[in-house]
Write an enzyme that holds these catalytic residues in place. Sequence first.
Site, PDB file in Angstrom:
ATOM      1  N   CYS A   1       0.879  -1.252  -0.306  1.00 46.64           N
ATOM      2  CA  CYS A   1       0.220   0.365   0.178  1.00 46.64           C
ATOM      3  C   CYS A   1       1.037   1.637   0.037  1.00 46.64           C
ATOM      4  CB  CYS A   1      -1.250  -0.180   1.596  1.00 46.64           C
ATOM      5  SG  CYS A   1      -1.947  -1.798   1.013  1.00 46.64           S
TER       6      CYS A   1
ATOM      7  N   HIS B   1      -2.795   7.084   3.197  1.00 46.44           N
ATOM      8  CA  HIS B   1      -3.705   5.686   3.334  1.00 46.44           C
ATOM      9  C   HIS B   1      -4.275   5.226   3.005  1.00 46.44           C
ATOM     10  CE1 HIS B   1      -3.622   1.407   1.780  1.00 46.44           C
ATOM     11  NE2 HIS B   1      -3.189   1.267   3.267  1.00 46.44           N
TER      12      HIS B   1
ATOM     13  N   ASN C   1      -9.959  -0.578   1.142  1.00 47.35           N
ATOM     14  CA  ASN C   1      -8.418  -0.163   1.092  1.00 47.35           C
ATOM     15  C   ASN C   1      -7.981  -0.738  -0.679  1.00 47.35           C
ATOM     16  OD1 ASN C   1      -5.768  -0.708   0.693  1.00 47.35           O
ATOM     17  ND2 ASN C   1      -5.444  -1.764   3.159  1.00 47.35           N
TER      18      ASN C   1
END
Length: 335
Positions: free
Chosen positions: A113, A253, A283
């Site tokens: 990520c 993030h 996500n």
Amino acid sequence: MYSAGILGIGSYAPDKILTNADLERIVETSDEWISTRTGIKERRIVAQDQATSDLAVEAARKALAQAGVSGAEIDLIIVATISPDMLFPATACLVQDALEANNAAAFDLSAGCSGFVYALVTGAQFVASGLYEKVLIIGADALSRLTDWEDRRTCVLFGDGASAAVIGRVPEGYGLLASVLGADGSGGETLMLPAGGSRRPASLETVQAREHFIKMEGREVFKFAVRIMQEATLQVVEKAGLSLDEIDLFVPHQANVRIIEASLSRMGVPSERVFLNVDKYGNTSSASIGLALDEACQEGKVTDGANLALVGFGAGLTWGGAVLRWYAGGNRSDD
Ligand code: UT7
């Protein structure tokens, strides 16, 4: 050294929406649990015939259009992904072909990520050094393809999407002001996809053991994420010669609102200066920060000269932070 910044940005998420209510019918979970533990309400899922490169190409086309740059003008394509179409060739090469970016070198980058920030910082170095003029960076993942839909601890978290940016020269004082990239491989096993590589090649046994799906120790990753979000944010903002108060927008993030609250809010950053869209996308891994930045731009939250702090963490374990001073000039078209 040249100043390197974003000339155009774009993002793409597939049409299919999977809500928390839908998930209640797949695993033993509830909208209440998912909402309170993560802040996620829904996520996007690729169509049967879509793979990561398809998402990447859609996002890239928008970034190129906004920058007013053609595929042929791109010198390098970097795709950050942990769900490539296949182990090889690189997804970046598939994207290069689709965009007819015939003058571009192409490679993939795996930083979980943190991928968008890793790609941004890497791409900017080629522009800053003068080696290349235009670099296309993309963060793209279709984690729904690697998700164990019987594992409620992970399947509620992830969504599919892509984001892209064209990096080129910007006037002095604009663009990437500072960056930090880091890794702690000793934590790699807390978030991994165990089988299908050279360590544990695909076999009947690995498939039966469900080892081709994402495995995560959520609490361990959570603790790491909160600590590193704070450390990386402080480091990169200080490196840019700025204070937290001088950052106009934080684009973290988008994994979990609790991680963002436990890190940025505790550092005294007011919520009006933190961009969130995890509720709509979950996500999206490598795509997450670029997808958030693109939406922030579309919502008019990013103006010329704004100081932006992008900070991510992810599989590896990795982390990455970048402070950008937004450049809204050039060939940029917001159509
Ligand atoms: O980009 C990096 C990727 N990863 C992350 O960002 C993840 C970081 N970690 C997290 O965000 C959180 O750890 C999670 C959201 C994954 C989990 O939240 P948590 O507050 O750490 O929950 P937990 O793992 O401690 O589980 C608490 C309980 C457990 O039940 P028991 O053992 O207390 O009875 C779980 O079995 O919640 C249960 N649980 C669920 N219940 C309903 C776990 N997943 C679910 C679920 N629905 N989907």
